[in-house]
Design a protein around this motif. Sequence first.
Motif, PDB file in Angstrom:
ATOM      1  N   GLY A  40       0.775  -1.196   0.080  1.00  0.00           N
ATOM      2  CA  GLY A  40      -0.102   0.049   0.138  1.00  0.00           C
ATOM      3  C   GLY A  40       0.921   1.193   0.111  1.00  0.00           C
ATOM      4  O   GLY A  40       0.596   2.148   0.946  1.00  0.00           O
ATOM      5  N   LEU A  41       1.696   1.393  -0.890  1.00  0.00           N
ATOM      6  CA  LEU A  41       2.635   2.559  -0.932  1.00  0.00           C
ATOM      7  C   LEU A  41       2.296   3.455  -2.054  1.00  0.00           C
ATOM      8  O   LEU A  41       1.778   3.045  -3.002  1.00  0.00           O
ATOM      9  N   PRO A  42       2.429   4.738  -1.820  1.00  0.00           N
ATOM     10  CA  PRO A  42       2.276   5.642  -2.830  1.00  0.00           C
ATOM     11  C   PRO A  42       3.096   5.487  -3.932  1.00  0.00           C
ATOM     12  O   PRO A  42       4.364   5.042  -3.610  1.00  0.00           O
ATOM     13  N   ALA A  43       3.121   6.043  -5.342  1.00  0.00           N
ATOM     14  CA  ALA A  43       4.019   5.968  -6.240  1.00  0.00           C
ATOM     15  C   ALA A  43       5.044   6.868  -5.900  1.00  0.00           C
ATOM     16  O   ALA A  43       5.031   8.035  -5.730  1.00  0.00           O
ATOM     17  N   THR A  44       6.418   6.292  -6.043  1.00  0.00           N
ATOM     18  CA  THR A  44       7.729   6.847  -5.781  1.00  0.00           C
ATOM     19  C   THR A  44       7.843   7.945  -6.609  1.00  0.00           C
ATOM     20  O   THR A  44       8.186   9.194  -6.098  1.00  0.00           O
ATOM     21  N   GLU A  45       7.690   7.895  -7.899  1.00  0.00           N
ATOM     22  CA  GLU A  45       7.841   8.948  -8.719  1.00  0.00           C
ATOM     23  C   GLU A  45       6.889  10.119  -8.694  1.00  0.00           C
ATOM     24  O   GLU A  45       7.148  11.256  -9.254  1.00  0.00           O
ATOM     25  N   CYS A 291      -3.965  12.456  -8.402  1.00  0.00           N
ATOM     26  CA  CYS A 291      -5.158  11.873  -8.742  1.00  0.00           C
ATOM     27  C   CYS A 291      -5.674  11.256 -10.209  1.00  0.00           C
ATOM     28  O   CYS A 291      -5.920  10.447 -10.556  1.00  0.00           O
ATOM     29  N   SER A 292      -4.806  12.420 -11.155  1.00  0.00           N
ATOM     30  CA  SER A 292      -5.212  12.021 -12.438  1.00  0.00           C
ATOM     31  C   SER A 292      -4.334  10.686 -12.919  1.00  0.00           C
ATOM     32  O   SER A 292      -4.660  10.026 -13.512  1.00  0.00           O
ATOM     33  N   GLU A 293      -3.009  10.689 -12.329  1.00  0.00           N
ATOM     34  CA  GLU A 293      -2.284   9.458 -12.544  1.00  0.00           C
ATOM     35  C   GLU A 293      -2.872   8.064 -11.838  1.00  0.00           C
ATOM     36  O   GLU A 293      -2.874   7.159 -12.615  1.00  0.00           O
ATOM     37  N   TYR A 294      -3.317   8.383 -10.820  1.00  0.00           N
ATOM     38  CA  TYR A 294      -3.985   7.184 -10.069  1.00  0.00           C
ATOM     39  C   TYR A 294      -5.357   6.919 -10.770  1.00  0.00           C
ATOM     40  O   TYR A 294      -5.635   5.548 -10.977  1.00  0.00           O
ATOM     41  N   SER A 295      -5.723   7.902 -11.491  1.00  0.00           N
ATOM     42  CA  SER A 295      -7.230   7.329 -12.257  1.00  0.00           C
ATOM     43  C   SER A 295      -6.906   6.614 -13.348  1.00  0.00           C
ATOM     44  O   SER A 295      -7.584   5.546 -13.828  1.00  0.00           O
ATOM     45  N   SER A 296      -5.691   6.989 -14.210  1.00  0.00           N
ATOM     46  CA  SER A 296      -5.174   6.286 -15.235  1.00  0.00           C
ATOM     47  C   SER A 296      -4.632   4.910 -15.079  1.00  0.00           C
ATOM     48  O   SER A 296      -5.080   3.997 -15.628  1.00  0.00           O
ATOM     49  N   ARG A 297      -4.101   4.747 -13.810  1.00  0.00           N
ATOM     50  CA  ARG A 297      -3.635   3.479 -13.382  1.00  0.00           C
ATOM     51  C   ARG A 297      -4.815   2.478 -12.898  1.00  0.00           C
ATOM     52  O   ARG A 297      -4.835   1.402 -13.208  1.00  0.00           O
ATOM     53  N   ALA A 298      -5.725   3.122 -12.344  1.00  0.00           N
ATOM     54  CA  ALA A 298      -7.046   2.214 -11.913  1.00  0.00           C
ATOM     55  C   ALA A 298      -7.892   1.925 -13.126  1.00  0.00           C
ATOM     56  O   ALA A 298      -8.109   0.684 -13.142  1.00  0.00           O
ATOM     57  N   GLY A 360     -11.322 -16.132   1.482  1.00  0.00           N
ATOM     58  CA  GLY A 360     -10.294 -16.938   0.943  1.00  0.00           C
ATOM     59  C   GLY A 360     -10.130 -16.832  -0.652  1.00  0.00           C
ATOM     60  O   GLY A 360      -9.210 -17.058  -1.212  1.00  0.00           O
ATOM     61  N   ASP A 361     -11.288 -16.234  -1.297  1.00  0.00           N
ATOM     62  CA  ASP A 361     -11.086 -16.239  -2.740  1.00  0.00           C
ATOM     63  C   ASP A 361     -11.087 -14.703  -3.237  1.00  0.00           C
ATOM     64  O   ASP A 361     -11.331 -14.659  -4.298  1.00  0.00           O
ATOM     65  N   CYS A 362     -10.809 -14.017  -2.397  1.00  0.00           N
ATOM     66  CA  CYS A 362     -10.363 -12.655  -2.708  1.00  0.00           C
ATOM     67  C   CYS A 362      -9.039 -12.252  -2.584  1.00  0.00           C
ATOM     68  O   CYS A 362      -8.138 -12.973  -1.941  1.00  0.00           O
ATOM     69  N   LEU A 363      -8.456 -11.172  -3.135  1.00  0.00           N
ATOM     70  CA  LEU A 363      -7.286 -10.532  -2.991  1.00  0.00           C
ATOM     71  C   LEU A 363      -7.447  -9.327  -3.117  1.00  0.00           C
ATOM     72  O   LEU A 363      -8.322  -8.340  -3.751  1.00  0.00           O
ATOM     73  N   ARG A 364      -6.319  -8.422  -2.717  1.00  0.00           N
ATOM     74  CA  ARG A 364      -6.214  -7.069  -2.817  1.00  0.00           C
ATOM     75  C   ARG A 364      -5.115  -6.426  -3.865  1.00  0.00           C
ATOM     76  O   ARG A 364      -3.931  -7.139  -3.607  1.00  0.00           O
ATOM     77  N   LEU A 365      -5.418  -5.857  -4.855  1.00  0.00           N
ATOM     78  CA  LEU A 365      -4.465  -5.200  -5.801  1.00  0.00           C
ATOM     79  C   LEU A 365      -4.354  -3.944  -5.432  1.00  0.00           C
ATOM     80  O   LEU A 365      -5.242  -3.172  -5.299  1.00  0.00           O
ATOM     81  N   SER A 366      -3.024  -3.412  -5.541  1.00  0.00           N
ATOM     82  CA  SER A 366      -2.682  -2.020  -5.478  1.00  0.00           C
ATOM     83  C   SER A 366      -2.348  -1.301  -6.755  1.00  0.00           C
ATOM     84  O   SER A 366      -1.499  -2.192  -7.559  1.00  0.00           O
ATOM     85  N   PHE A 367      -2.990  -0.352  -7.466  1.00  0.00           N
ATOM     86  CA  PHE A 367      -2.602  -0.041  -8.654  1.00  0.00           C
ATOM     87  C   PHE A 367      -1.664   1.176  -8.548  1.00  0.00           C
ATOM     88  O   PHE A 367      -1.381   1.829  -9.644  1.00  0.00           O
ATOM     89  N   ALA A 368      -1.368   1.744  -7.364  1.00  0.00           N
ATOM     90  CA  ALA A 368      -0.666   3.067  -7.008  1.00  0.00           C
ATOM     91  C   ALA A 368       0.523   3.230  -7.717  1.00  0.00           C
ATOM     92  O   ALA A 368       1.112   3.967  -8.037  1.00  0.00           O
ATOM     93  N   THR A 369       1.469   1.968  -7.420  1.00  0.00           N
ATOM     94  CA  THR A 369       2.732   1.926  -7.654  1.00  0.00           C
ATOM     95  C   THR A 369       3.593   1.427  -8.976  1.00  0.00           C
ATOM     96  O   THR A 369       4.561   1.597  -9.117  1.00  0.00           O
ATOM     97  N   LEU A 370       2.646   1.011  -9.883  1.00  0.00           N
ATOM     98  CA  LEU A 370       2.882   0.536 -11.132  1.00  0.00           C
ATOM     99  C   LEU A 370       2.270   1.502 -12.264  1.00  0.00           C
ATOM    100  O   LEU A 370       1.064   1.980 -12.029  1.00  0.00           O
TER     101      LEU A 370
END
Length: 393
Positions: A40-45, A291-298, A360-370
């Motif tokens: 759950g890290l913000p995008a470093t760049e 927010c604009s970049e996170y929107s594109s990533r999401a 057990g059939d769920c997972l969390r994906l973070s879209f922030a860092t890639l």
Amino acid sequence: MVVLSPRYEASHALANVRGSAIRDLLKLTEQPNVLSMAGGLPATELIPAQRIAESAARIIADSTALQYTVSAGVSSCREVVAEYTGTDDPGRVLLTHGSQQALFLLAHALVNPGDLVIVDDPVYVGALQVFQSVRARVRALPITPSGIDVDLLREWLREGERPRIVHTVSNFHNPGGVSASEQNRVELARLADEFGFVVVEDDPYGKLRFSGAEVRPIAAHSDRVVLLGTASKVLAPALRVGWVSGPPELVALVERLRQGADLCGSTFSQLMVADLLADREWFSGHIADVCSEYSSRATALTESLQRTFGEAAQFTAPEGGMFCWVRLPGIDTTKLLPAAVDAGVAFVPGAAFAVDADFGDCLRLSFATLPPDQLAEGVRRLAAAYEAVQPTQ
């Protein structure tokens, strides 16, 4: 010569604390070939390093910035945070070493062993660890598309349950991704007033909205709400500045306890946060860019999930924050993880966030860092792992 290792026995408080599967997982995902959607890290760049450096250079020229400060925090920073949170009263604000410390201190100031604390299910793991450390009796309410299940909470209260604290992540839930509706927030505040518990509104992601309408905080509806926040997700985690905002008499209890924890926070960091948040034009532009970049990533993540998995994956498109909560019916995501890491992608299995329910059939994906192209590749790798663990016909 035989060296005898000392044996250390954990305290009763520590023995009650569940380890964080997420922190353990991050060690695994440090491999350079793994695209990690786990942390759950913000995008470093997107961290405003140059603007922070400029602020640091100005502030460090005054040696008082390197001195101790009062335990409540630097007054100029408290004033800016009060405005940032909408209270406009610095007497309601205590600065802490990140919002996790705020939660830790608040729990230790209010909760005795055996007291009831109600949390979300799935839960923010850091909150569960804190409440376990004070040996609270923890019950969990399901997270619905509208936020914490206030209807079930009302039933519990009418049956005689008396929580000391109800903790919830109100905006862009970690890990569930949803935000509480206005009606949900009003009702939770009303129940707090009627039954006398404290709502701890954890809001690290509220400024990271990229679609949908903004909703007022729960704290706007009752003085029995304590609002937690942080500069980590909007500026930089390494600044380690968070806050608790609430009734002055409650903030005073937390301040007294914090004096025994670390005396005070970093004057230098707090002055930098004050400088950055007070520069409204710059900060507004910075948040808009993030927010604009996170929107594109999401969008890249959810479109890739839809295109690759189709109806096999169930999720709600995020409106902000950093996470997408995905269900893969029929798949044990804890068992899926090793295959995913072998395929070069990582996530957090849903079981890591479970209290009472079975995720057990769920997972969390973070879209922030890639970036978007790597998110699409990550989904492709996830699909390859998914196919590899499918039961043979």
